[in-house]
Design a protein around this motif. Structure first.
Motif, PDB file in Angstrom:
ATOM      1  N   LEU A   1       0.806  -1.222   0.000  1.00 41.48           N
ATOM      2  CA  LEU A   1       0.000   0.000   0.000  1.00 41.48           C
ATOM      3  C   LEU A   1       0.839   1.273   0.000  1.00 41.48           C
ATOM      4  N   ILE A   2       2.145   1.115   0.117  1.00 41.28           N
ATOM      5  CA  ILE A   2       3.081   2.244   0.131  1.00 41.28           C
ATOM      6  C   ILE A   2       2.732   3.214   1.266  1.00 41.28           C
ATOM      7  N   ILE A   3       2.568   2.656   2.467  1.00 36.99           N
ATOM      8  CA  ILE A   3       2.344   3.455   3.668  1.00 36.99           C
ATOM      9  C   ILE A   3       3.287   2.938   4.753  1.00 36.99           C
ATOM     10  N   THR A   4       3.350   3.639   5.869  1.00 35.18           N
ATOM     11  CA  THR A   4       4.307   3.286   6.909  1.00 35.18           C
ATOM     12  C   THR A   4       3.867   2.055   7.699  1.00 35.18           C
ATOM     13  N   VAL A   5       4.844   1.383   8.275  1.00 35.20           N
ATOM     14  CA  VAL A   5       4.579   0.223   9.120  1.00 35.20           C
ATOM     15  C   VAL A   5       3.728   0.641  10.318  1.00 35.20           C
ATOM     16  N   GLY A   6       4.000   1.808  10.879  1.00 28.53           N
ATOM     17  CA  GLY A   6       3.211   2.301  12.012  1.00 28.53           C
ATOM     18  C   GLY A   6       1.747   2.490  11.653  1.00 28.53           C
ATOM     19  N   ALA A   7       1.489   3.050  10.489  1.00 26.45           N
ATOM     20  CA  ALA A   7       0.104   3.246  10.040  1.00 26.45           C
ATOM     21  C   ALA A   7      -0.582   1.901   9.850  1.00 26.45           C
ATOM     22  N   VAL A   8       0.136   0.943   9.269  1.00 30.11           N
ATOM     23  CA  VAL A   8      -0.443  -0.383   9.047  1.00 30.11           C
ATOM     24  C   VAL A   8      -0.728  -1.066  10.377  1.00 30.11           C
ATOM     25  N   SER A   9       0.183  -0.949  11.308  1.00 30.35           N
ATOM     26  CA  SER A   9      -0.013  -1.580  12.608  1.00 30.35           C
ATOM     27  C   SER A   9      -1.297  -1.078  13.260  1.00 30.35           C
ATOM     28  N   LYS A  10      -1.539   0.232  13.178  1.00 26.72           N
ATOM     29  CA  LYS A  10      -2.768   0.805  13.733  1.00 26.72           C
ATOM     30  C   LYS A  10      -3.999   0.313  12.968  1.00 26.72           C
ATOM     31  N   LEU A  11      -3.891   0.233  11.641  1.00 21.85           N
ATOM     32  CA  LEU A  11      -4.998  -0.289  10.838  1.00 21.85           C
ATOM     33  C   LEU A  11      -5.330  -1.727  11.225  1.00 21.85           C
ATOM     34  N   VAL A  12      -4.295  -2.548  11.353  1.00 17.72           N
ATOM     35  CA  VAL A  12      -4.501  -3.952  11.714  1.00 17.72           C
ATOM     36  C   VAL A  12      -5.120  -4.047  13.113  1.00 17.72           C
ATOM     37  N   ASP A  13      -4.681  -3.200  14.036  1.00 17.51           N
ATOM     38  CA  ASP A  13      -5.291  -3.185  15.374  1.00 17.51           C
ATOM     39  C   ASP A  13      -6.789  -2.910  15.282  1.00 17.51           C
ATOM     40  N   ARG A  14      -7.183  -1.963  14.435  1.00 14.55           N
ATOM     41  CA  ARG A  14      -8.600  -1.611  14.285  1.00 14.55           C
ATOM     42  C   ARG A  14      -9.384  -2.744  13.617  1.00 14.55           C
ATOM     43  N   ILE A  15      -8.770  -3.365  12.612  1.00 12.13           N
ATOM     44  CA  ILE A  15      -9.432  -4.479  11.926  1.00 12.13           C
ATOM     45  C   ILE A  15      -9.616  -5.651  12.899  1.00 12.13           C
ATOM     46  N   ALA A  16      -8.601  -5.916  13.707  1.00  4.04           N
ATOM     47  CA  ALA A  16      -8.683  -6.994  14.701  1.00  4.04           C
ATOM     48  C   ALA A  16      -9.721  -6.666  15.771  1.00  4.04           C
TER      49      ALA A  16
END
Length: 141
Positions: free
Chosen positions: A58-73
Motif C-alpha cells: 500500500l506504500i504506507i508506513t509500518v506504524g500506520a499499518v499496525s494501527k490499521l490492523v489493530d482496528r481491523i482486529a
C-alpha cells in the motif's frame, strides 16, 4: 502549466475524488472505511501476511499499518498469529467474518468504480490507462 504538471494535478484530483466516493459507499453499505478495506484485501491475497507486507503493497508506513490492523482486529475481522518462522513477527489472517465482509465490500467497490470509471472511459482507453499506471507504479522506487 506544463503537460506533466497537468497530468500530476489530474491524477491527484481524480484519485482523491475516487477515494472519497468509494470510501463513502463502503462506509454506508459495509461500515468499512476504504483504508481498512485496502488492508484487508492485501491480507486476503497473501498466503502469510505480515504488517511489512501490507505497508509495502500500500506504500504506507509500518506504524500506520499496525494501527490499521489493530482496528481491523478489534472489529473482529482479522487475527494476529505468531509467525513460526520469526518469533518477533506476526502473521495476520482474516476471520470468517472478515472474509464475508470483504466479499460484500468487493461488490460495493466494483459497483462504485463501474459507475464512476467503467461507464465513462472506453474499454481500450481504460486498458491503456491501467498499463501506463502500472508502469509508473513499478518505478516508484
Amino acid at each position: 502549466m506544463s503537460e506533466l504538471r497537468q497530468v500530476f494535478d489530474d491524477l491527484v484530483r481524480v484519485e482523491t475524488a475516487l477515494w472519497n466516493a468509494v470510501d463513502t459507499r463502503l462506509r454506508e453499505d459495509c461500515g468499512l472505511p476504504l483504508g481498512r478495506y485496502e488492508s484487508m484485501t492485501v491480507i486476503d491475497r497473501r498466503e502469510s501476511c505480515r504488517v511489512n507486507d501490507i505497508a509495502a503493497d500500500l506504500i504506507i508506513t509500518v506504524g500506520a499499518v499496525s494501527k490499521l490492523v489493530d482496528r481491523i482486529a478489534a472489529a473482529g475481522h482479522c487475527v494476529r498469529r505468531r509467525d513460526p518462522a520469526d518469533a518477533r513477527s506476526s502473521i495476520i489472517e482474516l476471520t470468517d467474518t472478515g472474509r464475508a465482509l470483504l466479499a460484500h465490500a468487493h461488490n460495493v467497490v466494483e459497483t462504485e468504480l463501474a459507475a464512476r470509471v467503467d461507464e465513462v472511459i472506453p474499454r481500450r482507453a481504460l486498458t491503456d490507462l491501467a498499463s501506463t499506471l502500472g508502469i509508473l507504479r513499478r518505478r516508484r522506487g
